[in-house]
Scaffold this active site. Sequence first.
Site, PDB file in Angstrom:
ATOM      1  CE1 TYR A 192      -3.764  -2.322   0.363  1.00 29.19           C
ATOM      2  CE2 TYR A 192      -2.744  -3.084   2.384  1.00 29.19           C
ATOM      3  CZ  TYR A 192      -3.699  -3.224   1.396  1.00 29.19           C
ATOM      4  OH  TYR A 192      -4.581  -4.252   1.443  1.00 29.19           O
ATOM      5  CB  THR A 193       3.598   2.431   2.087  1.00 28.34           C
ATOM      6  OG1 THR A 193       4.494   1.327   2.013  1.00 28.34           O
ATOM      7  CG2 THR A 193       2.733   2.295   3.311  1.00 28.34           C
TER       8      THR A 193
END
Length: 817
Positions: free
Chosen positions: A121-122
């Site tokens: 996600y990051t």
Amino acid sequence: MESRSDVQELTLEEVMGDRFGRYSKYIIQERALPDIRDGLKPVQRRILYAMNVEGNTSEKGFRKSAKTVGNVIGNYHPHGDSSVYEAMVRLSQNWKQREELVEMHGNNGSMDGDPPAAMRYTEARLSKISSELLKDIDKETVDFVLNFDDTDEEPTVLPVRYPNLLVNGATGISAGYATDIPSHNLSEVIDATVYLVDHPKATAVDLMTYLKGPDFPTGGILQGVDGIKKAYETGKGKVILRSKTHIEELRGGKQQIVISEIPYDVNKAVLVRKMDEIRLYKKIDGIAEVRDESDRTGLQIVVELKKDVNAQGILTYLLKSTDLQVSYNFNMVAIDKKRPQQVGIVRMIEAYLEHQNEVIVRRTQFNLRKAETRAHIVVGLIKALSILDEVITAIRASKDKKNAKDNLIEQFKFTEEQAEAIVSLQLYRLTNTDITALESEAEALEKDIASFKKILTSSVEMKRVMKKELSEIKKKYASPRRTVIENEIEELKIETEVLVTQEEVMVSVTKEGYIKRTSLRSYGASKPEEIGVREGDYPIFVEQLNTLNHLLLFTTKGNIIYRPVHEIAEFRWKDIGEHLSQNIALGQEETILKVFGLKILDSSATFTIISKEGFIKQSNVDSLFGRSYLTKSFIVMKLKTETDRVENVIFTEIQKDKDVFLITRRGFGLRYPLAEVPIVGAKAGGVKSINLKKDDYVVNGIVFDATASKTEVLILTQRGSVKKMNINDFDTLGRAKRGLLVLRELKSNPHRVAFLLCGSKGQEYTVLTEKDKAIHLSSSTYQISDRYSNGSFILDEVNDGIPLDVQKDIFYALKKE
């Protein structure tokens, strides 16, 4: 069974020692400890290098973290993905890093210990300052080694442009070594480094003029310059780190404590929970609510207080009992020349400068080679352009490229490199303007070559370059200090008032050692004489005290037991209470003799202690017990023999105009000024109180007001005779004298003193005899008689038995109230 040639027989010690030794070496050098030169652990170095190689830098867009983690694992760091991602996340957390080396989009955790989002996600990229760690890595400035599968190369150290070890600090645990290096302010570190360049013999104290102390990303207040100095000199030292707090006034006379910065590495959520537990379990009274008001604008924890409480006292308690204040222990260990070393700041900066020196030398040599190669080619091109037509003719007459190069070398004496450059020349370069460009390039190259050679040959020039580059970094990235440094560590003294809910209570102690405190509600619901006691036991102390008062219990064996009233266990009035032996061991035949409830432990007040075998002493109230009072008693008079015991303890706030009166078994009474009794330490045995005849001993003694007209005492003899005397009528003789007889000596069955009691008005007693009779004795029924009288009988020694004990009716006075 025959031994096989392919099986080795080794002892467990050998195998374990060898394998663990190798493992230890690996985790010390390759995992947990930072390199003294670039301040990075291998995993961090590999993350930064991998991102740089992939072009994932600050001037380009963000890229999924998972891609970087995959690169790091696949190319350089054959370990678990979580360890790589966690290291990468830490490099991006601005509450862990003084200068973040990675920028991250998305949830990268929090001060509350929340985990970051998964790496899918990051997104991340190198921060701007990271480019300074990797600058010139392509100029052969550092050594490269083959990666784990020999398919690629990785750097052994980065060519960092500022002392990153001090700026970002480090923390890690390996085998046999741990490290804790705090972060520092970039400007201060660079100032100290520049100073060391100019003054190579500088000490840690000299550098502290510039490098004041740690500068944590979370700010806070750091106390203890001596601890910093010790750590900077030796690598080990201890300081105190506390939160930044202030007290705000609220409406309605209330106050609140506002916390805006907390110590480094403290989990905020845990801290808030701990403070709220103090409120919940009422460890101290006065906290109304604890709130975490932190948001994206910054950290703020609020402790709202109740009305009219001691805010400063509560803050002190919170600092002492929670991580609102912590101690930070420097343990500066880094890998220096492949070995773990405990280092001070001088060695750290020295090692950085040695590394920097090597980086600049290697970079300059690389640039010099490049410039010299180019200069050589430029000279050839200028020469070729000046004889252009001949060169073209020679090339046109050649068979192929190789033949053309050979012809140029042979006809015009060009070198191999120059000939290559000429035949590779594009046609548009043959315009007139190009020769001037080449000439100016040649000039610039000449200047560069001269400056490179100067750097390599002159140490002064080398220092100048170092300082210039450091100053550029400072100019570009300087930020103000966040942590405030205070010279002294403030000692936290907690006032009892803060810890204790003030309350009036009844405290009682019995002869056998049962102790309790009772709420006034429970006491009021019963009659005073309904106090819970064991059969045969009786109360010797009942008094209304405040929870902030102090209770002192003296025993017959010369010991004192101390209890703050708030620490006495609470029981109902009809309960027996807690026996002292549950916490403190009493000796054989040791009983409680006297109990005192004091509002304050006044250092000028004294206790006078009188012993059976003729000793007396005074000691100051505040010197009689120590910190471990909960589990032990303390000596207040050292008894010289096994048979001696304390007969009385008297509390005196003012010693002036006080006299002592002692009475012995054989009826000798002695009066002298209290001033003749020296004030000595708790463990002293005291001085001689009276000159005793053989087989005589002191029955009791009192301290009384010498200026009063009347001090009445009752004497009870072993035959049951009672007599009242005014001891102010006695002559003052002096300490250690024999004294005067207070009874008339009879030939047969003479009277002997059994008890000396207070004879003032309203004193009521019960005399207990050996035949279990209880006889009432009231001081009011007796008149003062002279010294030679033997008093009047209260009991018949034949029928009733001799008196064994006298109980004072302590409820008589309470009933009258």
